[in-house]
Structure formats: structure tokens, C-alpha cells
Design a protein around this motif. Sequence first.
Motif, PDB file in Angstrom:
ATOM      1  N   GLY A  60      69.438  54.552 -10.286  1.00  0.00           N
ATOM      2  CA  GLY A  60      69.828  53.236 -10.740  1.00  0.00           C
ATOM      3  C   GLY A  60      68.812  52.881 -11.963  1.00  0.00           C
ATOM      4  N   LEU A  61      67.638  53.513 -11.953  1.00  0.00           N
ATOM      5  CA  LEU A  61      66.912  53.181 -13.268  1.00  0.00           C
ATOM      6  C   LEU A  61      67.424  53.913 -14.718  1.00  0.00           C
ATOM      7  N   LEU A  62      67.963  55.066 -14.077  1.00  0.00           N
ATOM      8  CA  LEU A  62      68.600  55.995 -15.228  1.00  0.00           C
ATOM      9  C   LEU A  62      69.774  55.285 -16.141  1.00  0.00           C
ATOM     10  N   PHE A  63      70.537  54.682 -15.076  1.00  0.00           N
ATOM     11  CA  PHE A  63      71.834  54.234 -15.517  1.00  0.00           C
ATOM     12  C   PHE A  63      71.864  52.736 -15.862  1.00  0.00           C
ATOM     13  N   ALA A  64      70.805  52.223 -15.773  1.00  0.00           N
ATOM     14  CA  ALA A  64      70.661  50.634 -15.970  1.00  0.00           C
ATOM     15  C   ALA A  64      71.050  50.214 -17.322  1.00  0.00           C
ATOM     16  N   PRO A  65      70.520  50.921 -18.366  1.00  0.00           N
ATOM     17  CA  PRO A  65      70.967  50.694 -19.663  1.00  0.00           C
ATOM     18  C   PRO A  65      72.349  50.721 -19.982  1.00  0.00           C
ATOM     19  N   LEU A  66      72.781  51.755 -19.403  1.00  0.00           N
ATOM     20  CA  LEU A  66      74.400  51.925 -19.394  1.00  0.00           C
ATOM     21  C   LEU A  66      75.404  50.718 -19.060  1.00  0.00           C
ATOM     22  N   LEU A  67      74.886  50.297 -17.845  1.00  0.00           N
ATOM     23  CA  LEU A  67      75.543  49.099 -17.239  1.00  0.00           C
ATOM     24  C   LEU A  67      75.345  47.914 -18.310  1.00  0.00           C
ATOM     25  N   TRP A  68      74.554  47.744 -18.903  1.00  0.00           N
ATOM     26  CA  TRP A  68      74.357  46.953 -20.096  1.00  0.00           C
ATOM     27  C   TRP A  68      75.322  47.068 -21.075  1.00  0.00           C
ATOM     28  N   GLN A  69      75.314  48.295 -21.669  1.00  0.00           N
ATOM     29  CA  GLN A  69      76.075  48.588 -22.856  1.00  0.00           C
ATOM     30  C   GLN A  69      77.491  48.530 -22.548  1.00  0.00           C
TER      31      GLN A  69
ATOM     32  N   THR B 210      78.012  61.932  -7.382  1.00  0.00           N
ATOM     33  CA  THR B 210      78.803  60.883  -7.764  1.00  0.00           C
ATOM     34  C   THR B 210      79.736  61.045  -8.939  1.00  0.00           C
ATOM     35  N   LEU B 211      79.277  61.761  -9.909  1.00  0.00           N
ATOM     36  CA  LEU B 211      79.948  62.331 -11.183  1.00  0.00           C
ATOM     37  C   LEU B 211      80.971  63.220 -10.747  1.00  0.00           C
TER      38      LEU B 211
ATOM     39  N   ALA C  48      90.527  51.648 -10.057  1.00  0.00           N
ATOM     40  CA  ALA C  48      89.747  50.845 -11.235  1.00  0.00           C
ATOM     41  C   ALA C  48      89.854  51.728 -12.578  1.00  0.00           C
ATOM     42  N   LYS C  49      90.184  53.103 -12.258  1.00  0.00           N
ATOM     43  CA  LYS C  49      90.346  53.930 -13.488  1.00  0.00           C
ATOM     44  C   LYS C  49      88.901  54.051 -14.031  1.00  0.00           C
TER      45      LYS C  49
ATOM     46  N   GLU D 177      80.821  56.103 -15.650  1.00  0.00           N
ATOM     47  CA  GLU D 177      81.024  54.619 -15.367  1.00  0.00           C
ATOM     48  C   GLU D 177      80.674  54.355 -13.682  1.00  0.00           C
ATOM     49  N   ALA D 178      81.402  55.113 -12.855  1.00  0.00           N
ATOM     50  CA  ALA D 178      81.358  54.947 -11.329  1.00  0.00           C
ATOM     51  C   ALA D 178      79.680  55.185 -11.027  1.00  0.00           C
ATOM     52  N   ALA D 179      79.393  56.023 -11.341  1.00  0.00           N
ATOM     53  CA  ALA D 179      77.652  56.440 -11.230  1.00  0.00           C
ATOM     54  C   ALA D 179      76.954  55.536 -11.359  1.00  0.00           C
TER      55      ALA D 179
END
Length: 318
Positions: A75-84, A258-259, A199-200, A205-207
Motif C-alpha cells: 500500500g505504501l509503495l503504490f500510494a504515489p501511483l494511485l495519486w498519479q 496481484t500483478l 474494468a480493463k 493499476e489493479a495492484a
Amino acid sequence: MNPTPRPHLAAAGLPSQSFGARRPMQAWYQGEALGWAALALTLVIWAGFFISLRAGARVALPPVELALLRFGPAGLLFAPLLWQRRARFAAVPARLWLLIVAGAGLPYFLIAGWGMRHAPVADGATLIPGTLPLFTALLAAALHGRAALARWPALLCIAAGVATLLALKAGHADLAQGYAFFLLGSLMWSAYTLALREAKLAPLEAATLISTVSLGLLLPLLAWHWAQSGGLALPSLSGSQLLLQLGLQSVGVGLISTLSYSLAVARLGAQRSATAGALTPVLATLLAIPLFGEQPDGVTLIGMGLIAAGVLWSQKAR
């Protein structure tokens, strides 16, 4: 100017464009191979997932604390990507958000963890992935028509294996409770599989969606658990136990599987990925024998055999 058809091709009944079509065909086979490789990796990690849950249950580690290892680092690793990519995620319908996060995120994890406190690895690894093709086919049939049930004999074989376990082993109170959790978890994962396809979302993105949203849901739940229990059990784990859980949950399940599963669904389709996932019990059971000394009994072996036969049958029919 069109090239003249090659005589030896015409004599063989082959179109003159066959050489030009070889490249797209080769790319298709490569895509299939990549999908199967991703799915094989996923199956190994899924088997490790059940081993990890059982190991946590044996040392009385609450599922909510185990979830911190699963979703915290990812969750911490992917948090910046969620915002981007917030615009991309905002375009996904809310119902798909809900199905994806619930079916593969924190709610599913807690359901599976609670179930594993009442049943051995072989049963959990058999019932969750084992009923996955059935639930996926039924949900797909409800949404897209009866074509999803075209391979009903193979699905019936899988159902017979599951029914064997339920009929002959669920009489014990603890097992019945564990089986109920496992079946609910399988239904949730089936809905996630179909929602992910619709959702494609790209695998990354899914992870990102699963890990970051689950971590956000986990933090208040973890605070409540801390207040109720007066502390956390994680610091009391041995170094080897902590490394096992970190490796399987944080890296294996949290990041890699997940990936890889998202990639498998994208390349092979939702139903094929879900059906092949029913082979997980064989791997998990083999791992549980040396790790926990859990020898599968005859009923479990019969159920697993029927499920594996149904999986192979469905794949051969494609």
C-alpha cells in the motif's frame, strides 16, 4: 502492386498471405505463453498464501495483524501511483471498485484468514480455488448468458469434489464454520475476477487499487484491534516466522501475485484463469505435509482428485 501467389502454396491449398500472417500468429502464441507463465507463478504464490495463513493461525496471529504485512508495504509503495493515475481510477465505475477491493483486498483476506483458523491447509486451499470456477461460471452466466456454462461436465466434476468434502467432513463444528468462510471467500474472488476483466485495469493499476485502498481500510480496524487487545502480537513472532510472513504476504501475495494474476486474466480470460486456479490445493497440500505435518485423509484426496480432474478436463476441451 500485389505479389504473384507462390505456386507451391496454391498447390497446398494455403493462402499466399500465410507468411505475412505468421507474425501475428506468433505474437498470439507468445501472449498465451506469457499468460500461462503468469498464471503458474500465481498458483505457486497462492499455495504459499494458504501456508502463510495457516502458519499465522498456528501461532495465534490475528488475521487483522497478518493483513498489515499483506497490505502495509504494498500500500505504501503504490500510494504515489494511485495519486498519479487518479483520473484513470476515477473513470472506473464505483461497483467495480467495490468488487475489486472486496474480492481481492482486505475483506477477502480477513474472510480467508478466519476460515483458516478452523480448518487445515488442504481443505482451505481446496474449497476457495476449487469452487472458484463454479462461482465464476455462474456469475458470468447471470451477467452474459448461458454460454459461460458450456463446459458444464468439467464444472460438474469440480462440484463433485467440493461436495465430497462438504458432505463427509463438515459435520465437525469447527470445520463447518471454516468451510462457510472459504465458500464466501471464493464467491468474493469470483466477483473480483469478472470485475477486473470488465474494468480493463492494467496489472499495476489493479495492484495499486487493491493495496492502497485496503491499507486505508485496515488502519482504523487495526487501531480498534490494538485498543481491544492492549497491543499487537506481531512483535512476539520469531525472526523466522516474521520473515516467512513478510516474504509470502508482502512480496509474494501483496506484490507479485496481484500483478501476475491480473496479467493472466488479461491474456487468458477470467474463466480460464479461475478454472486453472483450482489446481492450487495440490501444491498447498504438498507444502503443508513437511511444514505442518498435515497429512491429507482419504476424503480430502478424493475431493482434490475430482477437482483436479475437472480442471484438466475443462482446459483440454478448449
